[in-house]
Design an enzyme around this catalytic site. Structure first.
Site, PDB file in Angstrom:
ATOM      1  N   LEU A 427      34.057 -34.325  32.638  1.00 30.85           N
ATOM      2  CA  LEU A 427      35.114 -33.749  33.455  1.00 30.85           C
ATOM      3  C   LEU A 427      36.434 -34.456  33.171  1.00 30.85           C
ATOM      4  O   LEU A 427      36.474 -35.680  32.981  1.00 30.85           O
ATOM      5  CB  LEU A 427      34.782 -33.882  34.943  1.00 30.85           C
ATOM      6  CG  LEU A 427      33.476 -33.238  35.405  1.00 30.85           C
ATOM      7  CD1 LEU A 427      33.413 -33.239  36.927  1.00 30.85           C
ATOM      8  CD2 LEU A 427      33.317 -31.828  34.869  1.00 30.85           C
ATOM      9  N   GLU A 497      28.295 -41.728  35.648  1.00 34.68           N
ATOM     10  CA  GLU A 497      29.191 -41.716  36.805  1.00 34.68           C
ATOM     11  C   GLU A 497      29.189 -43.032  37.557  1.00 34.68           C
ATOM     12  O   GLU A 497      30.223 -43.495  38.057  1.00 34.68           O
ATOM     13  CB  GLU A 497      28.802 -40.573  37.758  1.00 34.68           C
ATOM     14  CG  GLU A 497      29.279 -39.200  37.321  1.00 34.68           C
ATOM     15  CD  GLU A 497      28.367 -38.552  36.299  1.00 34.68           C
ATOM     16  OE1 GLU A 497      27.452 -39.241  35.796  1.00 34.68           O
ATOM     17  OE2 GLU A 497      28.557 -37.358  35.996  1.00 34.68           O
TER      18      GLU A 497
END
Ligand SMILES: CCCCCCCCCCC/C=C/C(=O)SCCNC(=O)CCNC(=O)[C@H](O)C(C)(C)COP(=O)(O)OP(=O)(O)OC[C@H]1O[C@@H](n2cnc3c(N)ncnc32)[C@H](O)[C@@H]1OP(=O)(O)O
Length: 657
Positions: A427, A497
């Site tokens: 992302l 993440e």
């Protein structure tokens, strides 16, 4: 009160008793917990192997992420805006009074919606989505409550609830969206939807003059401005709006259809006789650079795809792909119409002896090359420096994927990168800070959309991971059917993440768990590990490693292997069930004549074959059922005559599964 579901709910069956299969660890719990950060409605072919199901759902208002009643979206205005856009795809009857979409004047969204469906605008009516039917007391009182593919093999998105009404003047049928239906009342279809049986609460006649859209199989301009929600003042999504396709040359044009002509509209001359339309001949429409009401930020829409020079004009020229050479269609058993002829449609062409036909289209961030002869497209990410998944990228990704999904010539997609050493960096971090709430919502919606579309694609999806692929990049690979990675140990992949101080959303996690298993996923997620290619292979995160220079060839070979299997790559099936069943026996290649009955999945809206088989077997207790693959377009386009589609009986006996 039912509400719109998040971004793509319209094809979700409204029947609360219906179920759909999904991956075992998928986030069905979202509905129960009220969590809304993904719409848990999709099924996936692989899910049928796992056999779990979730109830189909439309999220209640309170948990709709786009509703103002959602406590988690922030300011009311943001919820309103997104909700308004989202709910455009919903039947008005399903919208809560609180939905801002209700403020759109009646008639406007009708046109937009009908036109959208009519444009071949697709939802991923995956092979797992079903054509379940509620019927009517009269032959025109029906409700379509599930979705699938239309007769041309396009996945369509009719309203979940549709009433139909006869039009005696033209000997055909119209639904409440103005779409044309064909059939005889027992096996009516609307763009591929089988309908029949059961009362409709309030059948509604729609004046001809208001039937602006054509959500069925009738002809319509591919890019008529009046089909565009944006042009009507309604919400228009780049994904929903046919204009957003940036050109229909590669998209959806129905081929020869037995459907009656569309209704005349006031002030609009009735179209001439239906002419099978070759998508390659479809005129490239004017495309406005931006759409003022698009839910996406303005961005240059992709230009119209070039029409391949080898496709000769003019449009009236018989479509080169419109009919199959006779020798390519296996002869049916005596007395049995081949699927491709049953409804007068041409089957999908098998590989041609002619030189390979290649088409390409490109937008700013993704290059798509389609090898028609192989039925395989390659999507190359070309968004340097690192192919980060920005809103624009995600949008273009979805558009490209959906274009391919609608293209009958395409059965598989290879995802790879045109940027050296990077598959995708995940992302785009710059999209996640310093932006408005609306932007965050839009971005996150696009992330989900990308995942859902890819995850539930009917095409075979192979990731050729030719570079590092952290986080969201890893998710893309995980979402594919198969992952091949360049064996360079400098390339790493994983959901990192945790290293960024954020938590992978549970649907990232679930996708990961499905691939590598629980314990590996647990430890990898907790550590935020990025696994070098060899390690990624060892833990099963990628299926195989190959030297980078062989990646493309290997991906192609794997793709061929998958496409050779029946039932994948959008291949439609004629499901053959079953001894002593009450359906008409049609037999077929590999099927003992007289022993089986056949149901064309294309005619019932794209049943997931395995699931249907399982359901039918359970209901009928039959053994030894066989499959008859009809090929993608043949199966989709060549449905059995309605008389042979005893689907309601089948469904009722199968418990509507
Ligand atoms: C908004 C919505 C609400 C939800 C919020 C909830 C949050 C939950 C989100 C959970 C899911 C998150 C998923 C993600 O994908 S987060 C992104 C994770 N990605 C990474 O950690 C990758 C980081 N990048 C790298 O590791 C390396 O850059 C990479 C290996 C990809 C390439 O290395 P290389 O040495 O070749 O290149 P550089 O590092 O020099 O980078 C070049 C330039 O690219 C910029 N860059 C890199 N990654 C990103 C990225 N993900 N987004 C945006 N930009 C990125 C980098 O900054 C360099 O730019 P400059 O040249 O300008 O410095």
């Amino acid at each position: 009160m039912r509400c719109c579901s998040p971004p793509r709910p319209a094809w979700v069956p409204t029947c609360s008793s219906s179920t759909r299969s999904r991956r075992s660890t998928g986030p069905a719990r979202a509905a129960g917990t009220g969590a809304w950060d993904w719409p848990p409605w999709r099924s996936r072919s692989r899910s049928r192997q796992r056999g779990s199901t979730i109830p189909a759902m439309l999220l209640p208002d309170a948990v709709c992420p786009h509703s103002t009643a959602s406590p988690r979206l922030g300011p009311r205005a943001a919820g309103d805006e997104v909700h308004r856009r989202c709910c455009r795809g919903q039947p008005r009857e399903l919208l809560p009074a609180s939905c801002p979409g209700m403020a759109v004047p009646l008639g406007e969204p009708e046109r937009g919606r009908a036109g959208r469906a009519g444009q071949g605008r697709t939802e991923r009516g995956s092979a797992g989505q079903d054509g379940m039917v509620q019927g009517g007391a009269g032959p025109w009182d029906h409700r379509i409550i599930k979705v699938g593919k239309d007769p041309q093999g396009h996945r369509v998105q009719p309203a979940p609830t549709t009433t139909i009404t006869p039009n005696p003047e033209q000997g055909a049928w119209l639904n409440n969206k103005g779409a044309w239906l064909s059939g005889n009342g027992r096996g009516l279809t609307e763009g591929g939807w089988l309908i029949g049986g059961g009362p409709t609460p309030r059948p509604r006649r729609v004046p001809l003059t208001s039937r602006a859209g054509n959500g069925g199989s009738g002809p319509r301009p591919l890019h008529g401005a009046d089909r565009c929600g944006a042009q009507r003042g309604g919400a228009c999504s780049a994904l929903l709006c046919p204009r957003g396709w940036g050109g229909g040359g590669l998209a959806t044009a129905p081929r020869g259809s037995p459907s009656p002509p569309p209704p005349a509209r006031r002030g609009v001359p009735p179209p001439g006789p239906r002419v099978p339309r070759c998508p390659l001949h479809a005129p490239c429409p004017p495309v406005s650079p931006t759409s003022p009401v698009s839910p996406y930020p303005p961005y240059p829409r992709p230009p119209c795809p070039p029409i391949s020079p080898h496709i000769p004009p003019p449009p009236q020229t018989p479509c080169p792909r419109g009919a199959a050479p006779p020798h390519l269609t296996p002869p049916p058993p005596p007395g049995v119409l081949p699927l491709s002829q049953a409804w007068g449609r041409a089957p999908r062409l098998p590989p041609s002896p002619l030189p390979a036909q290649r088409r390409a289209f490109s937008n700013n961030k993704i290059l798509v090359e389609l090898d028609e002869s192989a039925g395989v497209a390659t999507m190359k990410f070309k968004s340097p420096p690192v192919n980060s998944l920005s809103l624009d990228f995600l949008t273009e990704f979805c558009i490209s994927l959906e274009k391919l999904e609608n293209d009958r010539a395409c059965r598989g997609v290879i995802l790879t990168s045109a940027v050296p050493k990077i598959f995708s960096s995940g992302l785009d971090i710059t999209e996640m800070c310093g932006k408005s709430t609306e932007h965050y919502a839009e971005f996150w919606r696009a992330v989900q959309e990308m995942w859902l579309r890819l995850y539930s694609s009917n095409m075979v999806t192979v990731a050729a991971v030719n570079g590092s692929s952290p986080a969201g990049g890893c998710l893309i690979a995980l979402t594919c059917d198969y992952r091949i990675m360049a064996e360079n140990p400098k390339f790493s992949i994983g959901l990192n993440e945790a290293q960024l101080g954020i938590v992978a959303p549970f649907w990232f996690k679930d996708t990961f768990v499905n691939v590598v298993g629980h314990r590996v996923a647990e430890s990898s997620l907790q550590l935020g590990s990025l696994h070098p290619a060899p390690e990624a292979h060892r833990i099963g995160l990628v299926d195989e490693l190959v030297p980078e220079e062989k990646l493309k060839d290997r991906a192609t070979a794997v793709m061929q292997q998958w496409l050779a299997l029946p039932g994948k790559g959008g291949t439609s099936w004629a499901v053959t069930e079953c001894r002593n069943g009450d359906l008409t026996c049609v037999g077929g290649p590999g099927i003992e004549a007289g022993s089986c009955v056949s149901v064309g999945t294309g005619g019932v809206g794209g049943w997931e074959v395995g699931k249907l088989s399982k359901a039918v077997r359970a209901a009928l207790g039959c053994e030894g059922c066989a499959w008859h693959t009809a090929g993608r377009s043949a199966g989709c386009a060549g449905r059995l005559p309605p008389a042979q589609l005893a689907v309601p009986a089948l469904l009722s006996r199968a418990g509507g599964a």
